[in-house]
Design a protein around this motif. Structure first.
Motif, PDB file in Angstrom:
ATOM      1  N   ARG A 357       0.841  -1.201   0.000  1.00 41.82           N
ATOM      2  CA  ARG A 357       0.000   0.000   0.000  1.00 41.82           C
ATOM      3  C   ARG A 357       0.875   1.248   0.000  1.00 41.82           C
ATOM      4  NH1 ARG A 357       0.258   2.692   4.748  1.00 41.82           N
ATOM      5  NH2 ARG A 357       0.826   1.541   6.645  1.00 41.82           N
ATOM      6  N   PRO A 358       0.360   2.355  -0.564  1.00 44.99           N
ATOM      7  CA  PRO A 358       1.105   3.611  -0.487  1.00 44.99           C
ATOM      8  C   PRO A 358       1.139   4.108   0.946  1.00 44.99           C
ATOM      9  CG  PRO A 358      -1.059   3.969  -1.466  1.00 44.99           C
ATOM     10  CD  PRO A 358      -0.895   2.495  -1.326  1.00 44.99           C
ATOM     11  N   MET A 359       2.246   4.699   1.321  1.00 45.28           N
ATOM     12  CA  MET A 359       2.410   5.171   2.695  1.00 45.28           C
ATOM     13  C   MET A 359       1.824   6.571   2.851  1.00 45.28           C
ATOM     14  SD  MET A 359       6.257   3.722   3.515  1.00 45.28           S
ATOM     15  CE  MET A 359       6.095   3.960   5.297  1.00 45.28           C
ATOM     16  N   SER A 360       1.742   7.005   4.097  1.00 46.90           N
ATOM     17  CA  SER A 360       1.289   8.354   4.413  1.00 46.90           C
ATOM     18  C   SER A 360       2.178   8.907   5.511  1.00 46.90           C
ATOM     19  CB  SER A 360      -0.172   8.337   4.875  1.00 46.90           C
ATOM     20  OG  SER A 360      -0.289   7.770   6.177  1.00 46.90           O
ATOM     21  N   ALA A 361       2.056  10.199   5.778  1.00 49.40           N
ATOM     22  CA  ALA A 361       2.860  10.830   6.815  1.00 49.40           C
ATOM     23  C   ALA A 361       2.599  10.208   8.179  1.00 49.40           C
ATOM     24  CB  ALA A 361       2.585  12.327   6.855  1.00 49.40           C
ATOM     25  N   ALA A 362       1.423   9.598   8.351  1.00 46.00           N
ATOM     26  CA  ALA A 362       1.103   8.943   9.627  1.00 46.00           C
ATOM     27  C   ALA A 362       1.977   7.730   9.882  1.00 46.00           C
ATOM     28  CB  ALA A 362      -0.377   8.539   9.648  1.00 46.00           C
ATOM     29  N   ASP A 363       2.640   7.211   8.836  1.00 45.23           N
ATOM     30  CA  ASP A 363       3.516   6.046   8.982  1.00 45.23           C
ATOM     31  C   ASP A 363       4.904   6.415   9.499  1.00 45.23           C
ATOM     32  OD1 ASP A 363       1.827   3.895   7.967  1.00 45.23           O
ATOM     33  OD2 ASP A 363       2.005   4.866   6.018  1.00 45.23           O
ATOM     34  N   GLU A 467       7.382  16.781   3.032  1.00 41.77           N
ATOM     35  CA  GLU A 467       6.269  15.910   2.667  1.00 41.77           C
ATOM     36  C   GLU A 467       5.859  14.955   3.785  1.00 41.77           C
ATOM     37  OE1 GLU A 467       4.703  16.709   0.223  1.00 41.77           O
ATOM     38  OE2 GLU A 467       6.046  17.629  -1.242  1.00 41.77           O
ATOM     39  N   TRP A 468       6.822  14.574   4.626  1.00 40.59           N
ATOM     40  CA  TRP A 468       6.485  13.686   5.743  1.00 40.59           C
ATOM     41  C   TRP A 468       6.133  14.474   7.003  1.00 40.59           C
ATOM     42  CZ3 TRP A 468       6.328   8.259   5.597  1.00 40.59           C
ATOM     43  CH2 TRP A 468       6.725   7.677   4.381  1.00 40.59           C
ATOM     44  N   GLN A 474      12.529  15.064  14.558  1.00 38.03           N
ATOM     45  CA  GLN A 474      12.628  14.121  13.441  1.00 38.03           C
ATOM     46  C   GLN A 474      13.581  14.636  12.357  1.00 38.03           C
ATOM     47  OE1 GLN A 474       8.419  14.146  12.809  1.00 38.03           O
ATOM     48  NE2 GLN A 474       8.074  12.196  13.876  1.00 38.03           N
ATOM     49  N   ILE A 475      13.568  15.950  12.133  1.00 40.75           N
ATOM     50  CA  ILE A 475      14.510  16.531  11.168  1.00 40.75           C
ATOM     51  C   ILE A 475      15.945  16.282  11.619  1.00 40.75           C
ATOM     52  CG2 ILE A 475      15.368  18.698  10.192  1.00 40.75           C
ATOM     53  CD1 ILE A 475      12.466  19.738  10.327  1.00 40.75           C
ATOM     54  N   GLY A 476      16.192  16.522  12.891  1.00 42.14           N
ATOM     55  CA  GLY A 476      17.526  16.281  13.421  1.00 42.14           C
ATOM     56  C   GLY A 476      17.949  14.830  13.289  1.00 42.14           C
TER      57      GLY A 476
END
Length: 548
Positions: A357-363, A467-468, A474-476
């Protein structure tokens, strides 16, 4: 369409300077590989290289006769379905004296839109049956160089006499003009004396129609009767949409003939799922569909249900244009990041239809962050780019920020130049039931006619961050993991690339929304544009942001 959308930068400059001798060597190598049983795809690759060299030589105002003879012979071989005279071709190539440096551009129809040269030779027998015994063919450079050779080859196959030149209109894209040289005027005069039909050949027409009109009107100015002028184009023109001055009135003075736009494709490619239709197979809920500028999507098909294993077919590009994208996707697959492509005919590749399945930012998780970091580090090593300059991307960011009404400074630093992925959105990643993440569409978007083009790997890192929807922690983590794998510390330059990425996507989606002219897709694009713009507004001091 709003004026602001028309003044945004999303398409990048496609012209580049290359060594003429190197182009000649590539053409020679391709011809050497043509044996008695050369396939149509092999002939096509040689033809495209010949057309590229002929066009560049003509633009450099060097004598293109030898290059034109090579293009014509290869076109006649492709049209006739026979092997060319290899030795005669090699002799012609040895006579070439291309300039040290020439300017070329990617022919978009061949590279992106599955415009097949054979459609232009076919039109001679399907729609131009009332021509006389002689024809003068004028190809509009760039892509019209190769297309005009195909039209001439089709005419000769019908027993007609066909002569050919190429021309280069100049000026503003909406108001091109053509001033025929003395030699070109002589070509027209000879054809007039022979009572020839005049055929003007190019892909398009584009938004303005002005390139076609400039050539047709230049012929009329040389006393060619308008009824003897036919414009051969890639699709049915809509005169009412032409943005050239008085475009509709001018266009109606001439006969226009469109080639058959039906894509040539592998026999197994049955059901069309391009134009955004793939989303109906991937998303149960229509409201979850990601935005798509459907008219610029690569052609996509899926094999028939009777196949043992369903396969996705995607157009990557004809000849060497598609080969480059295919090789990138193959390397991505071999590194374990994507489904393995298989080369098919007519510029297509196919891929196993993955049960995922395609992923989403929730993943987003630590495992996903690590996979994204590994992928960016892999691209930084696997696809280094040479002779990259950041000026065009810098200009794009500054221009679009101004057009969007956002006063943000951006300074892009180029430290790890690569052919970027360019599509780091979650839905471009598939996740299998066993948790494996696979990157789709990894070969073409980083070097197509949209920005960014070859750039710093920070573009893909920024794309993943945006996009995520990553937070600062998380960036770090992403940058730290990428840095440990690649040895590249992107932290000092990432913020500016995040700004540039948002500026591009906001402009891209706004332009798409206007072009789509209403409906659900336009609404999706408008909403996406506003989201990217809002991300920029968060970064801009309140006093520095203005209304768009």
């Amino acid at each position: 369409m709003s004026a602001s959308a028309l003044n945004l930068l999303v398409f990048r400059e496609g012209r580049r300077r290359v060594c003429g001798e190197e182009l000649g060597s590539r053409l020679r190598n391709q011809v050497v590989r043509l044996g008695p049983a050369a396939s149509s795809d092999e002939l096509l690759t040689a033809l495209l290289r010949a057309g590229e060299l002929e066009c560049g030589t003509a633009d450099a105002e060097c004598s293109p006769e030898s290059a034109q003879k090579v293009t014509d012979e290869l076109a006649e071989s492709l049209v006739g379905g026979k092997s060319p005279g290899q030795q005669s071709l090699l002799r012609l190539i040895s006579d070439l004296c291309p300039p040290n440096e020439i300017s070329i551009s990617v022919p978009e129809g061949f590279a992106y839109y599955a415009l097949h040269p054979l459609a232009y030779s076919d039109v001679v027998t399907t729609k131009l049956t009332n021509l006389g015994s002689r024809a003068a063919v004028l190809g509009i450079r760039s892509i019209g160089t190769t297309l005009s050779a195909m039209v001439a080859a089709g005419l000769r196959k019908q027993g007609k006499k066909a002569s050919r030149i190429t021309v280069r209109p100049h000026g503003h894209p909406y108001n091109r003009e053509l001033h025929l040289s003395g030699e070109q005027q002589e070509f027209v005069a000879r054809a007039l004396a022979e009572d020839a039909d005049f055929l003007v050949v190019d892909e398009g027409p584009g938004l303005s129609g002005s390139s076609f009109l400039s050539v047709a009107e230049a012929l009329a100015a040389q006393h060619v009767p308008r009824q003897k002028i036919t414009l051969i184009c890639g699709h049915e023109p809509d005169f009412g949409q032409f943005r050239a001055s008085n475009g509709q009135r001018r266009a109606q003075n001439f006969r226009w003939v469109a080639v058959d736009a039906t894509a040539r494709r592998p026999k197994q490619a049955m059901d069309f799922i391009g134009g955004g239709n793939w989303r109906a197979r991937q998303f149960a809920d229509r409201t979850a569909w990601p935005e798509a500028w459907t008219s610029f999507e690569r052609l996509k098909y899926i094999s028939s249900p009777g196949e043992t294993q369903a396969r996705l077919f995607k157009f990557l590009g004809l000849g060497h244009y598609g080969d480059e994208a295919f090789q990138r996707e193959l390397r991505v697959a071999q590194a374990g990041f994507g489904p393995e492509p298989r080369s098919e005919s007519d510029g297509f590749a196919s891929y196993p239809w993955v049960n995922a399945r395609p992923m989403s930012a929730a993943d987003l998780s630590q495992d996903v962050l690590r996979r994204l970091a590994e992928y960016c580090a892999f691209r930084a090593k696997a696809f280094p780019a040479r002779e990259v300059v950041v000026d065009g991307l810098q200009q794009m960011a500054e221009h679009n920020l101004k057009q969007l009404g956002i006063k943000l400074r951006v300074t892009l630093q180029l430290e790890r130049p690569v052919i970027a992925d360019g599509r780091m959105q979650p839905h471009e990643w598939l996740i299998a039931p066993d948790g494996q993440m696979l990157k789709t569409d990894s070969g073409s978007h980083g070097d197509d006619h949209f920005f960014p083009g070859p750039t710093d790997i920070a573009w893909d890192l920024a794309g993943a961050i945006v996009e995520w929807r990553m937070n600062q922690q998380q960036i770090g983590d992403l940058l730290a993991q990428y840095g440990r794998i690649s040895g590249d510390d992107a932290a000092a330059r990432i913020d500016d690339f995040i700004v540039a990425y948002n500026a591009f996507r906001a402009a891209y989606c706004l332009m798409a929304s206007n072009a789509l002219n209403g409906g659900d897709e336009a609404i999706r694009m408008q909403s996406a544009s506003e989201n990217y713009r809002n991300r920029l507004l968060v970064r801009a001091p309140a006093a520095m942001a203005t209304g768009s």
